[in-house]
Design a protein around this motif. Sequence first.
Motif, short mmCIF file in Angstrom:
data_model
loop_
_atom_site.label_atom_id
_atom_site.label_comp_id
_atom_site.label_asym_id
_atom_site.label_seq_id
_atom_site.Cartn_x
_atom_site.Cartn_y
_atom_site.Cartn_z
N LEU A 1 -1.65 9.20 -4.07
CA LEU A 1 -1.14 7.84 -4.22
C LEU A 1 -0.62 7.42 -3.31
O LEU A 1 -0.69 6.17 -2.85
CB LEU A 1 0.00 8.56 -5.13
N GLU A 2 -0.19 8.17 -2.01
CA GLU A 2 0.40 7.51 -0.68
C GLU A 2 -1.02 6.94 -0.05
O GLU A 2 -0.93 5.87 0.56
CB GLU A 2 1.08 8.42 0.08
N VAL A 3 -2.06 7.73 -0.11
CA VAL A 3 -3.30 7.41 0.53
C VAL A 3 -3.74 6.07 -0.14
O VAL A 3 -4.05 5.03 0.48
CB VAL A 3 -4.40 8.40 0.39
N TYR A 4 -3.61 5.71 -1.39
CA TYR A 4 -4.14 4.80 -2.10
C TYR A 4 -3.14 3.36 -1.85
O TYR A 4 -3.94 2.41 -1.40
CB TYR A 4 -4.19 4.84 -3.69
N SER A 5 -1.93 3.75 -1.76
CA SER A 5 -0.93 2.62 -1.55
C SER A 5 -1.14 2.10 -0.12
O SER A 5 -0.92 0.86 0.09
CB SER A 5 0.32 3.11 -1.88
N LYS A 6 -1.52 2.92 0.74
CA LYS A 6 -1.73 2.32 2.32
C LYS A 6 -2.96 1.73 2.64
O LYS A 6 -3.09 0.98 3.47
CB LYS A 6 -1.28 3.44 3.13
N ILE A 7 -4.07 2.36 2.09
CA ILE A 7 -5.45 1.71 2.60
C ILE A 7 -6.14 0.89 1.62
O ILE A 7 -7.12 0.55 1.80
CB ILE A 7 -6.20 2.99 3.19
N SER A 8 -6.01 0.93 0.17
CA SER A 8 -6.63 0.49 -0.78
C SER A 8 -6.89 -1.00 -0.71
O SER A 8 -8.25 -1.83 -0.85
CB SER A 8 -6.16 0.77 -2.09
N LYS A 9 -6.00 -1.66 -0.05
CA LYS A 9 -6.40 -3.26 0.34
C LYS A 9 -7.20 -3.54 1.11
O LYS A 9 -7.74 -4.65 1.16
CB LYS A 9 -4.97 -3.88 0.48
N TYR A 10 -7.68 -2.66 1.94
CA TYR A 10 -8.80 -2.76 2.77
C TYR A 10 -10.29 -2.32 2.39
O TYR A 10 -11.11 -2.26 3.20
CB TYR A 10 -8.52 -1.97 4.30
N LEU A 11 -10.02 -1.97 1.17
CA LEU A 11 -11.36 -1.30 0.68
C LEU A 11 -12.01 -2.46 -0.34
O LEU A 11 -11.39 -3.25 -0.89
CB LEU A 11 -11.36 -0.22 -0.04
N ASN A 12 -13.39 -2.20 -0.57
CA ASN A 12 -14.33 -3.31 -1.62
C ASN A 12 -13.96 -2.70 -2.94
O ASN A 12 -13.35 -1.55 -3.14
CB ASN A 12 -15.39 -3.38 -1.23
N PRO A 13 -14.07 -3.51 -3.73
CA PRO A 13 -13.88 -3.02 -5.30
C PRO A 13 -14.34 -1.71 -5.68
O PRO A 13 -13.57 -0.77 -6.38
CB PRO A 13 -14.44 -4.28 -6.26
N ASN A 14 -15.56 -1.38 -5.47
CA ASN A 14 -16.24 0.02 -5.69
C ASN A 14 -15.57 1.31 -5.09
O ASN A 14 -15.26 2.30 -5.54
CB ASN A 14 -17.71 0.06 -5.38
N GLU A 15 -14.97 0.96 -3.68
CA GLU A 15 -14.52 1.87 -2.80
C GLU A 15 -13.18 2.18 -3.48
O GLU A 15 -12.66 3.23 -3.62
CB GLU A 15 -14.35 1.62 -1.36
N LYS A 16 -12.59 1.09 -3.72
CA LYS A 16 -11.05 1.08 -4.39
C LYS A 16 -11.10 1.85 -5.71
O LYS A 16 -10.33 2.74 -5.82
CB LYS A 16 -10.54 -0.30 -4.45
#
Length: 564
Positions: free
Chosen positions: A542-557
């Motif tokens: 959850l922490e990983v997602y909250s910190k890096i997801s905004k830098y990923l494309n939709p499929n990666e996210k």
Amino acid sequence: MRNYIKILRSKFKKYEIDGYVIPKNDDFFTEYSKLNRLEVISNFSGSAGLAIILKNKNYLFTDGRYTIQSRIESGKNFKIYSFEKLINCSLFKNLRLGIDPKLFTNIQIKNYFLKYNKIKHIEKNLIDEIKKQKESKTIPFFSLDKKVVGESVNSKLNKISKYLKKNKSDYIFISAPENVAWILNIRGGDSPNSPVPNSRLIISKSKKILLITDLKKCKKLLKKKVIKKNEFLNVNYLSKQILALKGKNFIVDGKSCSIYFENLIKSKFKIINREDPTYLLKAVKNKTEIENMTNAHISDGVALTKFLFWIKKINKRKITEVEAAKKLENFRKLNKNFLYPSFDTITGSGKNGAIVHYRAKQGNCRTINKRDLLLCDSGGQYKYGTTDVTRTICFSKQKQKIKNIFTKVLKGHIAVATTDVSKDNIGKKIDKRARKFLNEINLDYAHGTGHGVGYFLNVHEGPQSITKINTVKIREGMILSNEPGYYKTNEYGIRIENLVYVKKVNKKLLFQNFTMAPIEKDLINFDLLTVTEKNYLFKYHLEVYSKISKYLNPNEKKWLASFI
């Protein structure tokens, strides 16, 4: 290689020796040096090792990380032993062994050879006589602003001066380049993977300094008036300068002050201590360093997550180990603050994953098979921070036994991450937590569980580590790797590595993760995890997602969200 050994042996009579000792380190005792005399004579390319060439036998000593690799690279011409065998070794009893005094400390010689052997100092390096080492390009040193490092040079010199006065010493000889870098807030380009400035430093109790290095490297420092011209000294004039210094006592660094330099200092001064306080001072990171390391790891986590998403599609393409490493570096290069890898990327698929520090080479590497496990250990140097992370990846359904072992490694990783450092405050205690679950099924790994990490410096630093023997107290602000593993020779390797730092939370010292990248869920047997361990994994992802997801494309996210 065999020809080099023959030429080396032909010199024994001239120098009246029975053998010659070749270490991995250069004269700055750096782990990842541009010089590698050991590889010249033995073909061994690992970062830790020592060869002894006798008149009719060759020996190579290394550590548990390189057991398999050393046999592959050097086994035909060398007998392979662990470093432990070298301590007070009787293999070379009564033999006269030649050494280059610039490449050994007195402590090393005392531990390895003095009980049984005679040692002869040979000023010329015999490997250099056989194969001339390439002169590396001169890369200028550069300074780091206080805003980047969080502490001024004067503040650091005050700490060193206080240590000298407490120990009644007039001077200290700082011989480790990474310690010079920390004290003077400078960096350089003298290592292929670390911004170390190859230099040495004399500091007096009155805070006067003398930087011993190539003056060509210091043009930027002079121009910016970081250091004055009279504070530089060419190493060739050190002997004369030592005699000109006033005082009685010196402190040197027992880990990196060579016999050669120690003898120079002893020509006039008494050496009263062999402990450089810089190692411990440098190991405790300040708030600025922690903040910058956090940012570097978010950038690194984005690159690694993009890579993991990309490589999991291996069923649709053929990828070699070298191509995988290059692809990961290319993802890192998308970030403007990335400079270069913090060590050579390890991408070991299948049986190569069992070689702890395997290095894939073009033309001699495997194509990754969808049935393989892939062990990927990599890191980067960023403005400003150093990263080191390992993930083990699968591309198809694995046997239950492999999943169970991976899960045991994961349980050890979680046990380290959730340690109450106020209670288990030395590496020796924490190491037991990491190995507990593997040991329950009579499995183990032959390397330490964790090492210290520098701030925009060496990826390996001390004095703290998580090993079976380390007793250094772990303090708030220290950084460590958390990397238990398991290696099945000729089949596969498993390792899970995050970098963590020590933070005070509600009066307790706890580890906090720097590394932000998903852990392979397809290798986990969730039935072996406790509720607490499952909660840890959920919160981590959850922490990983909250910190890096905004830098990923939709499929990666979307893919990353599946870990939560």
